[in-house]
Design an enzyme around this catalytic site. Structure first.
Site, mmCIF file in Angstrom:
data_model
loop_
_atom_site.group_PDB
_atom_site.id
_atom_site.type_symbol
_atom_site.label_atom_id
_atom_site.label_comp_id
_atom_site.label_asym_id
_atom_site.label_seq_id
_atom_site.Cartn_x
_atom_site.Cartn_y
_atom_site.Cartn_z
ATOM 1 N N GLU A 13 19.160 23.577 -2.061
ATOM 2 C CA GLU A 13 17.923 23.082 -2.763
ATOM 3 C C GLU A 13 17.181 24.358 -2.989
ATOM 4 O O GLU A 13 16.883 25.181 -2.051
ATOM 5 C CB GLU A 13 17.197 21.975 -2.021
ATOM 6 C CG GLU A 13 15.791 21.894 -2.419
ATOM 7 C CD GLU A 13 15.503 21.626 -4.021
ATOM 8 O OE1 GLU A 13 16.216 20.527 -4.462
ATOM 9 O OE2 GLU A 13 14.764 21.848 -4.738
ATOM 10 N N ARG B 190 8.113 7.614 -5.070
ATOM 11 C CA ARG B 190 8.785 8.275 -5.178
ATOM 12 C C ARG B 190 8.877 9.294 -3.837
ATOM 13 O O ARG B 190 9.901 9.506 -3.379
ATOM 14 C CB ARG B 190 8.811 9.482 -6.256
ATOM 15 C CG ARG B 190 9.545 8.663 -7.664
ATOM 16 C CD ARG B 190 8.950 9.899 -8.647
ATOM 17 N NE ARG B 190 9.556 9.092 -10.148
ATOM 18 C CZ ARG B 190 10.589 9.368 -10.561
ATOM 19 N NH1 ARG B 190 11.420 10.187 -10.182
ATOM 20 N NH2 ARG B 190 10.850 8.978 -11.797
ATOM 21 N N ARG C 57 0.915 9.670 -16.706
ATOM 22 C CA ARG C 57 1.241 8.919 -15.420
ATOM 23 C C ARG C 57 0.124 8.868 -14.191
ATOM 24 O O ARG C 57 -0.532 9.979 -13.999
ATOM 25 C CB ARG C 57 2.609 9.521 -14.645
ATOM 26 C CG ARG C 57 3.583 9.593 -15.718
ATOM 27 C CD ARG C 57 4.745 10.520 -15.069
ATOM 28 N NE ARG C 57 5.697 9.859 -14.378
ATOM 29 C CZ ARG C 57 6.937 10.311 -13.855
ATOM 30 N NH1 ARG C 57 6.948 11.555 -14.152
ATOM 31 N NH2 ARG C 57 7.699 9.530 -13.130
ATOM 32 N N ASP D 68 20.527 13.813 -13.954
ATOM 33 C CA ASP D 68 19.935 14.469 -15.086
ATOM 34 C C ASP D 68 20.511 15.555 -15.687
ATOM 35 O O ASP D 68 20.368 16.029 -16.679
ATOM 36 C CB ASP D 68 18.343 14.720 -14.908
ATOM 37 C CG ASP D 68 17.396 13.439 -15.098
ATOM 38 O OD1 ASP D 68 17.975 12.127 -15.012
ATOM 39 O OD2 ASP D 68 16.264 13.633 -14.842
ATOM 40 N N ALA E 288 17.474 7.461 -13.033
ATOM 41 C CA ALA E 288 17.974 7.815 -11.751
ATOM 42 C C ALA E 288 19.141 6.638 -11.532
ATOM 43 O O ALA E 288 20.216 7.169 -10.833
ATOM 44 C CB ALA E 288 17.119 7.492 -10.677
#
Ligand SMILES: Cc1cc2nc3c(=O)[nH]c(=O)nc-3n(C[C@H](O)[C@H](O)[C@H](O)COP(=O)(O)OP(=O)(O)OC[C@H]3O[C@@H](n4cnc5c(N)ncnc54)[C@H](O)[C@@H]3O)c2cc1C
Length: 473
Positions: free
Chosen positions: A38, A125, A207, A328, A341
């Protein structure tokens, strides 16, 4: 990653978002060595909502039941009573209203769609990521590793991965879950290929997570705790409760005519830009009182998200040799089915299923050509997954047009709109995952060197999959 053992499949997952994490968990469950690389210093997600539909939850259970536990730990049931969920998605006319009859005419219910038991539960999330991460052992992740490229040293020697900090790592296979701006997609398809990059859908989303104690006095109990979609001309607003009902997740979608170049340095994060509530209010001016009240609840300053996807230029392949794309990175979609997702979770299940078969083959047959068998399994993945995931990308654009009363077959005929939404949603939710697993199984068995004789991938230049003959090299 420790030195690669010939009798095992060593997997590198690039990217630790939702799809990287569930893929890694599915591999760990199958005792397949995996390391997540990551780029960030830690796992992180944005403060927004995400919901999972039935297909995603079923695939999560097959990947590893702890993933479902993680979702359940943070999911918020739709409805006021968590023991008695209200499993309906609601579509309202957010636009038309009679100024002389505010109480009676505003926000007319146009249709209901049953989502199945707890079929649409909102998650915060960041909370979900925190739960998933609990199941990832520290040896299975390295942070601060921005993947830049790889050398393919041939089927026996495996892949050498390169990172921005100059370090390298070895793996037998790379599963790229590096998101919508995937570096790996660029490597596979070529930087000049338009399919290597996402494109603007000419929609933007505003959002916000609004504390429920602000929402309740304005919207009342029912609207606050039940998912609502407020439809109207060329825009719509979706809201649902998250974080155990402590917050209302609100997303307002509007059209943006101007282009949104990805490389514009003035755009924060390239895909987001600071905006104001006033901007949203201007877009919804003249809509019904309920929609205006929801807009009034938004914070003064709010992020505006450009919705990019792969609709204009779908990837012609998700695979190159022993490197593949998932989530994605493979098929970024606009969010209008609430399923980007979820469809990535299906990819994860397909890959984990195939790699478990590869692991079994090579552990049973030390002479088996690991690299070639991995390539063959990825060719099966590349045949099975694109039709459905690329359908989602297209249907998501179209269903947005239905919500916004501009889809040519439905316009404002709400019976037709609801029928269209229902057909598409059912195709998504009631996914024949048994059928997918059988197709993967049959294709793999058909390609196995020991069982298919002339189709032995290590002997020839092609393998047979179902009715198709697929070249290996
Ligand atoms: C407004 C909106 C609402 C949505 N709502 C829903 C919903 O309700 N339900 C649903 O199913 N989907 C929804 N989606 C879609 C969903 O958010 C995405 O499909 C999903 O988050 C993609 O996950 P991912 O792991 O593939 O990618 P990402 O979450 O983008 O993760 C990619 C990871 O890779 C890392 N990375 C990137 N490049 C590199 C590199 N070179 N090296 C190492 N690491 C790298 C990144 O740091 C990141 O951690 C929504 C999307 C939007 C925009």
């Amino acid at each position: 990653m420790a030195a690669r053992e010939p009798s095992q499949v060593h997997v590198a997952v690039v990217g630790g978002g939702i799809i990287g994490l569930v893929t890694a968990l599915g591999l760990l469950k199958r005792n397949i060595p995996v390391k997540i690389y990551e780029q960030a210093r830690s796992f992180r997600e944005i403060g927004a909502g995400v919901a999972f539909t039935a297909n995603a939850l079923e695939c999560m259970a097959l990947l590893d039941p702890v993933i479902v536990d993680a979702v359940n730990a943070v999911a918020t049931t739709n409805g006021e009573d968590k023991n008695n969920p209200n499993d309906y998605l609601r579509y309202h006319d957010g636009y038309n209203w009679d100024p002389n009859d505010i109480e009676g005419s505003d926000d007319k219910l146009l249709g209901l769609l049953h989502s199945g038991y707890k079929g649409f539960q909102g998650c915060h999330r960041a909370n979900l990521l925190d739960e998933l991460v609990k199941y990832i052992p520290s040896h299975a992740v390295e942070f601060g590793k921005r993947f830049t490229g790889y050398d393919d040293r041939g089927p026996t020697k495996g892949l050498l991965l390169h990172f921005l900090d100059g370090s390298t790592a070895e793996a037998d296979i790379v599963i790229a879950c590096d998101g919508i701006k995937s570096r790996v997609r660029q490597l596979i398809l070529g930087a000049d290929n338009p399919a290597s990059h996402p494109h603007f859908s000419h929609k933007v989303a505003y959002r916000a997570l609004i504390p429920m104690d602000r929402v309740l006095p304005v919207l009342g109990v029912f609207k606050s705790f039940n998912q609502h979609m407020h439809t109207g001309p060329r825009a719509h607003i979706l809201h649902f409760p998250v974080a155990g009902g402590d917050f209302l997740n609100v997303v307002a979608f509007i059209r943006e005519i101007e282009d949104w170049p990805l490389d514009d340095p003035n755009k924060v994060g390239n895909m987001t830009k600071p905006a104001t509530r006033e901007e949203v209010a201007a877009a919804f001016r003249g809509w019904g009182p309920t929609v205006c009240k929801i807009v009034d609840l938004l914070p003064d300053n709010i992020d505006k998200w450009a919705i990019f996807d792969t609709y204009d230029h779908p990837a012609p392949t998700f695979v190159q040799g022993r490197v593949c794309l998932a989530g994605d990175a493979a098929h970024a979609s606009s969010p209008h089915h609430g399923a980007g997702a979820g469809i990535g979770v299906e990819d994860a299940l397909a890959l984990c299923t195939l790699l478990e078969k590869v692991a079994t083959t090579i552990s049973q047959d030390p002479q088996a050509e690991k690299g070639m068998i991995i390539e063959t399994s990825l060719k099966i993945y590349d045949k099975v997954r694109p039709p459905r995931s690329q359908w989602l990308v297209k249907s998501s654009r179209e269903v947005c047009d239905v919500y916004e009363w501009v889809y040519p077959d439905t316009l404002t005929d709400w019976d037709k709109c609801l029928a269209e939404i229902t057909t598409r949603s059912h195709k998504l939710w009631y996914f024949d995952f048994d059928g997918m697993l059988k197709e993967l199984h049959d294709s793999y068995e058909n390609c196995l060197p020991s069982k298919s004789g002339g189709n032995n991938p290590s002997n020839g230049a092609q393998v047979k999959m179902g009715n198709n003959v697929i070249p290996v090299s």
